[in-house]
Design a protein around this motif. Structure first.
Motif, short mmCIF file in Angstrom:
data_model
loop_
_atom_site.label_atom_id
_atom_site.label_comp_id
_atom_site.label_asym_id
_atom_site.label_seq_id
_atom_site.Cartn_x
_atom_site.Cartn_y
_atom_site.Cartn_z
N PHE A 80 -0.29 -0.17 -9.90
CA PHE A 80 0.43 0.90 -10.59
C PHE A 80 -0.30 2.24 -10.55
N ARG A 81 -1.53 2.29 -11.01
CA ARG A 81 -2.23 3.58 -11.10
C ARG A 81 -2.51 4.17 -9.72
N GLU A 82 -2.99 3.33 -8.81
CA GLU A 82 -3.30 3.82 -7.47
C GLU A 82 -2.03 4.28 -6.77
N THR A 83 -0.95 3.54 -6.96
CA THR A 83 0.31 3.90 -6.31
C THR A 83 0.83 5.23 -6.84
N GLU A 84 0.80 5.40 -8.15
CA GLU A 84 1.26 6.67 -8.72
C GLU A 84 0.44 7.85 -8.19
N ALA A 85 -0.89 7.66 -8.10
CA ALA A 85 -1.74 8.74 -7.58
C ALA A 85 -1.41 9.06 -6.13
N ARG A 86 -1.16 8.05 -5.32
CA ARG A 86 -0.83 8.28 -3.92
C ARG A 86 0.53 8.93 -3.77
N PRO A 121 2.20 -3.03 4.78
CA PRO A 121 2.77 -3.51 6.04
C PRO A 121 2.87 -5.03 6.15
N THR A 122 2.17 -5.76 5.28
CA THR A 122 2.12 -7.22 5.41
C THR A 122 3.11 -7.95 4.50
N PRO A 178 4.74 7.09 3.96
CA PRO A 178 3.41 6.47 3.90
C PRO A 178 3.43 5.13 3.18
N TYR A 179 2.38 4.35 3.39
CA TYR A 179 2.14 3.17 2.56
C TYR A 179 1.38 3.62 1.33
#
Length: 314
Positions: free
Chosen positions: A191-197, A158-159, A185-186
């Motif tokens: 990379f890894r955290e985003t792919e998991a989310r 969001p920032t 969603p945000y």
């Protein structure tokens, strides 16, 4: 007389050597990261501008996402270092500040690149027209989506003003076309955290989504990895932003429907050129927009598109 002439030649040569040895103007650069292809291409454009205009670049950029997580306001410390080391001006890709009185007035002229920010006083902003680019991303889907189509928008954070504007531009067209945004969603910037989310938020809608929009390189990479694992008949149309080498094959195999590609090389070049012109007494435009191109399977081999892709691989 001959001796006097010789001394004069020596004096002129010494003076010429002194002029050649004069230190180059030093320009400071603080980006918002260093690992993404986007920042690498932007850095290449900046270095080319520095060569063309005979200035020295001093770059101090944090690791991707560091300013948003473990080390907030780290860019301020980098800016302070550059100013104390005598740079004539700064090019800054600003990350949001925390618990600091703003706007910050940097002691040297400052040009913002990639994104606007109310946290800093700047003489110019060089960026994509991000809201318009978000609309462009959505418009690529208009010929193939019907009213009521189910859409996912994988928001970054969001920032971050640049991606927020892209998301808002996309969502505006979605509303105008009567599409249903069922997932927004945000998903983050690593990379890894985003792919998991992304995998988590999309797992319950396999086969029921008509399209996905990923507004930057990390969300696009995560979305691609998740979508390419889906059975071909269930894949939504994926519209991504920025460029990675993996996107070429994904376009060829129709895993990516369209890529809205910025020109960070030109953005970097223009930001340095703008700052140098200002230091030479030429007031810059307040906002300078660098165009995007829409890459699809149908046009990906056209010379103009290949030239744009090559700006990421100089």
């Amino acid at each position: 007389m001959r001796r006097a002439f010789s001394l004069l030649v020596v004096a002129i040569a010494a003076l010429a050597g002194a002029v050649q040895a004069a230190p180059a103007t030093r320009i400071g650069v603080v980006l918002a990261g260093s690992g993404l292809n986007f920042w690498a291409a932007m850095s290449q454009g900046m270095h080319r501008a520095a060569e063309d205009f005979h200035v020295e670049l001093v770059m101090r950029s944090p690791s991707d996402g560091m300013s948003l997580g473990a080390q907030p306001n780290i860019q301020l410390r980098m800016i302070d270092y550059l100013v104390k080391n005598g740079v004539a001006g700064i090019v800054l890709a600003p990350e949001p500040l925390q618990d600091v009185a703003t706007p910050i007035s940097v002691a040297v002229p400052t040009v913002l690149v990639d994104r606007a920010s109310t946290d800093y006083k700047a003489i110019s902003i060089v960026s994509t027209d991000n809201y318009a680019a978000g609309r462009t991303a959505a418009m690529s889907l208009v010929p193939v989506l019907h009213k009521g189509a189910r859409i996912a928008v994988l928001r970054l954070a969001p920032t971050i003003s640049s991606t927020t504007q892209r998301e808002e531009g996309f969502l505006a067209v979605a509303s105008e076309m009567g599409w249903r945004v069922v997932i927004a969603p945000y998903v983050g910037y690593q990379f890894r955290e985003t792919e998991a989310r992304v995998h988590k938020v999309l797992s319950g809608d396999v086969g029921r989504l008509d399209a996905i929009f990923a507004p930057n390189e990390t969300t696009a990479y995560g979305a691609l990895r998740v979508v390419e694992e889906m059975p071909a008949g269930t894949r939504p149309r994926l519209v991504v932003f920025d460029w990675r080498p993996e996107f070429l094959a994904a376009l060829e195999h129709s895993v990516v429907y369209a890529d809205i590609m910025q020109d960070p090389y030109r953005m970097g070049y223009q930001s340095v050129e703008t700052l140098i012109a200002a230091l030479q007494g030429h007031p810059p435009r307040a906002t300078i927009f660098i165009d995007v191109v829409t890459v699809t399977r149908a046009n990906m081999n056209e010379p103009a598109i290949r030239a744009a892709i090559a700006n990421y691989n100089r």
